[in-house]
Design a protein around this motif. Structure first.
Motif, PDB file in Angstrom:
ATOM      1  N   GLU A   5     -14.888  -8.847 -19.025  1.00  0.00           N
ATOM      2  CA  GLU A   5     -14.961  -8.721 -20.486  1.00  0.00           C
ATOM      3  C   GLU A   5     -15.070  -7.260 -20.908  1.00  0.00           C
ATOM      4  O   GLU A   5     -14.517  -6.848 -21.929  1.00  0.00           O
ATOM      5  N   LEU A   6     -15.815  -6.485 -20.120  1.00  0.00           N
ATOM      6  CA  LEU A   6     -15.980  -5.064 -20.411  1.00  0.00           C
ATOM      7  C   LEU A   6     -14.647  -4.336 -20.267  1.00  0.00           C
ATOM      8  O   LEU A   6     -14.294  -3.486 -21.086  1.00  0.00           O
ATOM      9  N   SER A  12      -8.887  -2.845 -25.184  1.00  0.00           N
ATOM     10  CA  SER A  12      -8.541  -3.143 -26.583  1.00  0.00           C
ATOM     11  C   SER A  12      -9.000  -2.046 -27.541  1.00  0.00           C
ATOM     12  O   SER A  12      -8.838  -2.180 -28.748  1.00  0.00           O
ATOM     13  N   GLY A  13      -9.554  -0.945 -27.003  1.00  0.00           N
ATOM     14  CA  GLY A  13      -9.892   0.188 -27.847  1.00  0.00           C
ATOM     15  C   GLY A  13     -11.363   0.322 -28.179  1.00  0.00           C
ATOM     16  O   GLY A  13     -11.744   1.215 -28.935  1.00  0.00           O
ATOM     17  N   ASP A  14     -12.222  -0.517 -27.616  1.00  0.00           N
ATOM     18  CA  ASP A  14     -13.665  -0.415 -27.851  1.00  0.00           C
ATOM     19  C   ASP A  14     -14.200   0.787 -27.078  1.00  0.00           C
ATOM     20  O   ASP A  14     -14.337   0.755 -25.859  1.00  0.00           O
ATOM     21  N   ILE A  58      -6.523   3.389 -18.787  1.00  0.00           N
ATOM     22  CA  ILE A  58      -7.154   2.070 -18.745  1.00  0.00           C
ATOM     23  C   ILE A  58      -6.200   0.966 -19.181  1.00  0.00           C
ATOM     24  O   ILE A  58      -6.240  -0.135 -18.651  1.00  0.00           O
ATOM     25  N   ASN A  59      -5.317   1.265 -20.106  1.00  0.00           N
ATOM     26  CA  ASN A  59      -4.378   0.238 -20.572  1.00  0.00           C
ATOM     27  C   ASN A  59      -3.309  -0.099 -19.539  1.00  0.00           C
ATOM     28  O   ASN A  59      -2.661  -1.132 -19.642  1.00  0.00           O
TER      29      ASN A  59
END
Length: 185
Positions: A5-6, A12-14, A58-59
């Protein structure tokens, strides 16, 4: 182990999730870099560069591989590139002696000598052998995870580990006698 989830939140940009993610992996990244490169300053530089690369890429992480494997591939490749560009140096001052009630000063000194001898022996291994040793024995990776991290066939990983253990055995065969004599003076 990093929670999926992290990772998804970071992708997703968090920003907070990404920072938390990087903090969770930074010690593992540094430890791998340190054992591959052999000194603190180079390891800090490589770890920082790896964390920046993870931050920016990361993406591109896909769930085909485990996250820790993807991270180790990044740091290992950076370290191998850095190692090729400059010869590593060995720093002896990284060992702090922590005395416990059960150990004597001589035991602590011997432990520091042994740790230093092992580190120096690992530093003498060819880079491909050093990488598999670090991932297997210091990062506790399975053979499959090492193969995936280094993009090698599993039999090559096994072969490298076998040869590395033989080399380490040769390099360390008389450390106990030599260091015992040195401590006794």
């Amino acid at each position: 182990m990093v929670a999926p989830e992290l990772i998804k939140a970071a992708q997703s940009g968090d920003r907070d999730a990404l920072i938390t993610l990087l903090r969770e992996i930074e010690n593992h990244v540094y430890r791998t870099a340190y054992y591959i490169l052999g000194n603190e300053q180079d390891a800090m530089d490589a770890a920082q560069e790896a964390l920046i690369r993870i931050y920016t890429k990361i993406n591109s992480y896909e769930e085909k591989a485990q996250f820790k494997t993807w991270v180790q591939r990044i740091v290992t490749n950076l370290c191998i590139d850095k190692f090729r560009r400059s010869k590593p140096t060995v720093s002896i001052d990284e060992h702090e002696l922590t005395f416990t009630a059960n150990k004597t000063v001589e035991d602590e000194v011997m432990s520091a000598y042994i740790a230093q001898d092992i580190k120096e022996a690992i530093d003498k291994l060819p880079e491909h052998h050093r990488s598999v040793v670090v991932l297997r024995y210091l990062q506790d990776f399975s053979y499959n995870e090492i193969a995936e991290s280094l993009d090698l066939p599993i039999n090559t990983v096994k072969s490298y580990l076998f040869r590395a253990r033989q080399q380490l055995q040769t390099l360390l065969q008389d450390y106990k006698k030599t260091k015992s004599d040195a401590v006794r003076g």
